[in-house]
Design an enzyme around this catalytic site. Structure first.
Site, PDB file in Angstrom:
ATOM      1  N   HIS A 268       0.869  -1.185   0.000  1.00 41.51           N
ATOM      2  CA  HIS A 268       0.000   0.000   0.000  1.00 41.51           C
ATOM      3  C   HIS A 268       0.904   1.232   0.000  1.00 41.51           C
ATOM      4  O   HIS A 268       1.739   1.381  -0.884  1.00 41.51           O
ATOM      5  CB  HIS A 268      -0.932  -0.113   1.223  1.00 41.51           C
ATOM      6  CG  HIS A 268      -2.071   0.843   1.276  1.00 41.51           C
ATOM      7  ND1 HIS A 268      -2.478   1.604   0.215  1.00 41.51           N
ATOM      8  CD2 HIS A 268      -2.921   1.177   2.297  1.00 41.51           C
ATOM      9  CE1 HIS A 268      -3.522   2.349   0.568  1.00 41.51           C
ATOM     10  NE2 HIS A 268      -3.800   2.109   1.833  1.00 41.51           N
ATOM     11  N   HIS A 307      -2.240  -1.829  -9.816  1.00 43.87           N
ATOM     12  CA  HIS A 307      -3.214  -1.252  -8.897  1.00 43.87           C
ATOM     13  C   HIS A 307      -4.467  -2.093  -8.950  1.00 43.87           C
ATOM     14  O   HIS A 307      -4.838  -2.588 -10.010  1.00 43.87           O
ATOM     15  CB  HIS A 307      -3.530   0.195  -9.300  1.00 43.87           C
ATOM     16  CG  HIS A 307      -4.125   0.983  -8.195  1.00 43.87           C
ATOM     17  ND1 HIS A 307      -5.468   0.949  -7.903  1.00 43.87           N
ATOM     18  CD2 HIS A 307      -3.549   1.803  -7.278  1.00 43.87           C
ATOM     19  CE1 HIS A 307      -5.681   1.736  -6.867  1.00 43.87           C
ATOM     20  NE2 HIS A 307      -4.554   2.253  -6.456  1.00 43.87           N
ATOM     21  N   ASP A 363       2.897   5.762  -6.422  1.00 47.37           N
ATOM     22  CA  ASP A 363       4.145   5.613  -5.671  1.00 47.37           C
ATOM     23  C   ASP A 363       5.381   5.536  -6.561  1.00 47.37           C
ATOM     24  O   ASP A 363       6.499   5.596  -6.073  1.00 47.37           O
ATOM     25  CB  ASP A 363       4.084   4.351  -4.796  1.00 47.37           C
ATOM     26  CG  ASP A 363       3.107   4.530  -3.660  1.00 47.37           C
ATOM     27  OD1 ASP A 363       3.069   5.632  -3.108  1.00 47.37           O
ATOM     28  OD2 ASP A 363       2.377   3.579  -3.345  1.00 47.37           O
TER      29      ASP A 363
HETATM   30  N1  ACO Z   1       4.895  -6.424 -10.728  1.00 46.25           N
HETATM   31  C1  ACO Z   1       4.767  -7.618 -11.401  1.00 46.25           C
HETATM   32  N2  ACO Z   1       3.620  -8.302 -11.521  1.00 46.25           N
HETATM   33  C2  ACO Z   1       2.528  -7.758 -10.919  1.00 46.25           C
HETATM   34  C3  ACO Z   1       2.581  -6.527 -10.219  1.00 46.25           C
HETATM   35  C4  ACO Z   1       3.823  -5.864 -10.134  1.00 46.25           C
HETATM   36  N3  ACO Z   1       3.949  -4.708  -9.503  1.00 46.25           N
HETATM   37  N4  ACO Z   1       1.349  -6.252  -9.730  1.00 46.25           N
HETATM   38  C5  ACO Z   1       0.547  -7.257 -10.113  1.00 46.25           C
HETATM   39  N5  ACO Z   1       1.261  -8.160 -10.845  1.00 46.25           N
HETATM   40  C6  ACO Z   1       0.742  -9.374 -11.503  1.00 46.25           C
HETATM   41  C7  ACO Z   1       0.369 -10.427 -10.492  1.00 46.25           C
HETATM   42  O1  ACO Z   1       1.459 -11.295 -10.223  1.00 46.25           O
HETATM   43  C8  ACO Z   1      -0.766 -11.142 -11.212  1.00 46.25           C
HETATM   44  O2  ACO Z   1      -0.186 -11.953 -12.221  1.00 46.25           O
HETATM   45  P1  ACO Z   1      -0.853 -13.399 -12.571  1.00 46.25           P
HETATM   46  O3  ACO Z   1      -2.200 -13.061 -13.154  1.00 46.25           O
HETATM   47  O4  ACO Z   1       0.091 -14.011 -13.517  1.00 46.25           O
HETATM   48  O5  ACO Z   1      -0.959 -14.130 -11.274  1.00 46.25           O
HETATM   49  C9  ACO Z   1      -1.497 -10.015 -11.933  1.00 46.25           C
HETATM   50  O6  ACO Z   1      -0.487  -9.008 -12.156  1.00 46.25           O
HETATM   51  C10 ACO Z   1      -2.665  -9.428 -11.160  1.00 46.25           C
HETATM   52  O7  ACO Z   1      -2.167  -8.935  -9.913  1.00 46.25           O
HETATM   53  P2  ACO Z   1      -2.892  -9.082  -8.527  1.00 46.25           P
HETATM   54  O8  ACO Z   1      -1.857  -9.317  -7.474  1.00 46.25           O
HETATM   55  O9  ACO Z   1      -4.032 -10.024  -8.617  1.00 46.25           O
HETATM   56  O10 ACO Z   1      -3.482  -7.619  -8.363  1.00 46.25           O
HETATM   57  P3  ACO Z   1      -4.045  -6.983  -7.048  1.00 46.25           P
HETATM   58  O11 ACO Z   1      -5.131  -6.071  -7.461  1.00 46.25           O
HETATM   59  O12 ACO Z   1      -4.376  -8.016  -6.022  1.00 46.25           O
HETATM   60  O13 ACO Z   1      -2.787  -6.156  -6.482  1.00 46.25           O
HETATM   61  C11 ACO Z   1      -1.262  -4.447  -5.993  1.00 46.25           C
HETATM   62  C12 ACO Z   1      -2.637  -4.800  -6.575  1.00 46.25           C
HETATM   63  C13 ACO Z   1      -1.164  -4.946  -4.540  1.00 46.25           C
HETATM   64  C14 ACO Z   1      -1.120  -2.917  -5.965  1.00 46.25           C
HETATM   65  C15 ACO Z   1      -0.155  -5.080  -6.858  1.00 46.25           C
HETATM   66  O14 ACO Z   1      -0.242  -4.599  -8.184  1.00 46.25           O
HETATM   67  C16 ACO Z   1       1.236  -4.853  -6.285  1.00 46.25           C
HETATM   68  O15 ACO Z   1       1.671  -5.584  -5.406  1.00 46.25           O
HETATM   69  N6  ACO Z   1       1.982  -3.794  -6.787  1.00 46.25           N
HETATM   70  C17 ACO Z   1       3.288  -3.488  -6.259  1.00 46.25           C
HETATM   71  C18 ACO Z   1       3.169  -2.709  -4.956  1.00 46.25           C
HETATM   72  C19 ACO Z   1       2.673  -1.307  -5.147  1.00 46.25           C
HETATM   73  O16 ACO Z   1       3.165  -0.562  -5.993  1.00 46.25           O
HETATM   74  N7  ACO Z   1       1.703  -0.913  -4.312  1.00 46.25           N
HETATM   75  C20 ACO Z   1       1.150   0.429  -4.321  1.00 46.25           C
HETATM   76  C21 ACO Z   1      -0.255   0.441  -4.827  1.00 46.25           C
HETATM   77  S1  ACO Z   1      -0.865   2.097  -4.875  1.00 46.25           S
HETATM   78  C22 ACO Z   1      -1.257   2.406  -3.251  1.00 46.25           C
HETATM   79  O17 ACO Z   1      -1.644   1.586  -2.489  1.00 46.25           O
HETATM   80  C23 ACO Z   1      -1.070   3.735  -2.801  1.00 46.25           C
END
Ligand code: ACO
Length: 437
Positions: A268, A307, A363
């Protein structure tokens, strides 16, 4: 049959049910009448991580994740970032309308006159270890304010609520700055009421022996824009925490501390700090392709990408990129920016990221910008928590007065044992009890 309905056939019983659809939603409680018999509890929905569940009706922040739209109270974020100060936007979020000149003057005066911390709060903060993380200090100190303002538990009194809201918006920068000064071992600087909200924050962070702190206007405005962008973001993880804790009628200091705890997580608000670590790990532009390859092989995540709601470019990331250019005019270009730009360029062309609709989020660039402004990475999430406080409090206020809201309490699907025979100690064999990996 009315058009705004959903017809469900339960194949277990052959029964047909018609449920109303309102705002593209059915009420989960309506499913309860779908039963196989009298002793059946009724149908529930299973939604771990709330990916498809609306938990409230809200009129504060609107997001269209596919189109990359973010609006506060109907106003596009781009317009607010260009024309308003953070405190003006805070007023808009809280009261629902942009303030007139005199309303804004009164509002700014009131927030400015709630920036001081009680000396016992200062002493409380002095007790932290010198290596304490500023975000943990902020969370604990906000919770400790509950002891300073016992009137805050009167959550059903609107005047009391508004007073605590003003106190929290006013005191957040003071607590944040003191956490920083504690970390670096400098004495606490008291607020200066002549300065604007962001200038005063900079004063409390960076004033040394000069009689009057003078903030760089470009940095102060850029920080104010960042505060506008971070002010609210509808039902994200920390806001959901604020509403859940607030729904038990905990006071707003304790609820805000809980929300800030959720924000600290690296998935987050903690992601901005992680982005910097990632860019350092990559080290140079030439190492970007190898790093992307590693991510695609499932070894970690690209921090600052992806996201839950945005499946398009995060509109806040666009504005931050623009504001970063203004800051770099003053501070010079940050070497990490080159790596970030290359990372974004390659990722946005790569099938893995394109197919999953992974775009830079708020971010991704904020950390680089904060660092150029002179902040240490440990402060990045604290910088997020200051402006988000008004979002949390506005959502809390909306929740408290919503007659449909009750204590937040989800259900579960039971996957454990049925009733078991108790085993006396002397008859128990060696267990294989281990924590699940
Ligand atoms: N890098 C690589 N792969 C990713 C990323 C990433 N940053 N984010 C998602 N994916 C992939 C997942 O592995 C998944 O792949 P799959 O379908 O092969 O399994 C697919 O994309 C879907 O991702 P989910 O994890 O299901 O997406 P979710 O909505 O649950 O997660 C989140 C959202 C937590 C923000 C995620 O994208 C993440 O961890 N990002 C990195 C951390 C980050 O930048 N957080 C800040 C968010 S903004 C905020 O809160 C202010």
């Amino acid at each position: 049959m009315p058009l705004d309905t959903l017809t469900i056939t339960d194949n277990r019983t052959g029964q047909i049910y018609t449920l109303p659809i309102e705002n593209g939603t059915i009420r989960a409680i309506d499913l309860r009448k779908i039963k196989t018999g009298h002793d059946d509890f009724g149908l529930m929905t299973y939604d771990p991580a709330f990916t498809n569940t609306a938990s409230c009706r809200s009129a504060i922040t609107y997001i269209d994740g596919d189109k990359g739209i973010l609006r506060y109270r109907g106003y596009p974020i781009e317009v607010l970032a260009e024309h308003c100060t953070y405190l003006e936007v805070a007023y808009l979020l809280l009261f629902g309308e942009l303030p007139t000149q005199s309303e804004l003057k009164t509002w700014v005066f009131e927030i400015t006159h709630h920036t001081m911390l009680h000396e016992t709060t200062k002493k409380f903060m002095e007790g932290f270890r010198d290596f304490a993380h500023p975000m943990a200090m902020l969370v604990s100190t906000v919770a400790a304010l509950s002891t300073v303002y016992p009137d805050a538990k009167n959550v059903h009194d609107p005047d009391t609520r508004l007073l605590q809201i003003k106190r929290l918006i006013g005191k957040m920068p003071s607590i944040a700055a003191m956490s920083y000064r504690h970390m670096v071992g400098f004495p606490y600087v008291y607020p200066d009421n002549d300065l604007t909200y962001t200038e005063n924050f900079m004063n409390m962070l960076w004033k040394m022996v000069e009689p009057k702190y003078v903030a760089n206007p470009v940095i102060a405005r850029a920080l104010d824009i960042l505060f506008v962008l971070h002010a609210d973001h509808e039902q994200n993880c920390s806001t959901n925490t604020m509403r859940a804790v607030g729904s038990a009628q905990a006071d707003p200091y304790l609820a805000t501390a809980s929300a800030a705890s959720a924000l600290s997580g690296p998935l987050h608000g903690g992601a901005n700090e992680e982005v910097l670590r990632m860019l350092d790990e990559i080290g140079s532009k030439n190492n970007v392709p190898a790093y992307i390859k590693k991510i695609k092989e499932g070894k970690g995540k690209l921090m600052g990408f992806g996201h839950r709601v945005y499946k398009n470019y995060d509109p806040r990331a666009k504005i931050i990129k623009w504001a970063a250019d203004q800051v770099f005019e003053v501070t010079g270009r940050n070497a990490r920016l080159e790596i970030a730009l290359e990372l974004e360029r390659i990722a946005l062309e790569d099938d893995y990221f394109v197919q999953r609709k992974l775009y830079p989020n708020v971010d991704f660039y904020s950390g680089i910008m904060y660092q150029a402004m002179g902040f240490k990475p440990e402060m990045f999430t604290v910088l997020f928590a200051i402006p988000r406080t008004v979002g949390w409090l506005t959502q809390w206020q909306e929740m408290i007065v919503d007659p449909e809201q009750k204590i937040a309490r989800p259900r579960q699907i039971w996957i454990g044992h049925d009733t078991r025979e108790f085993v006396p100690m002397e008859k128990r064999g060696k267990t294989e009890a281990v924590l699940q990996k």
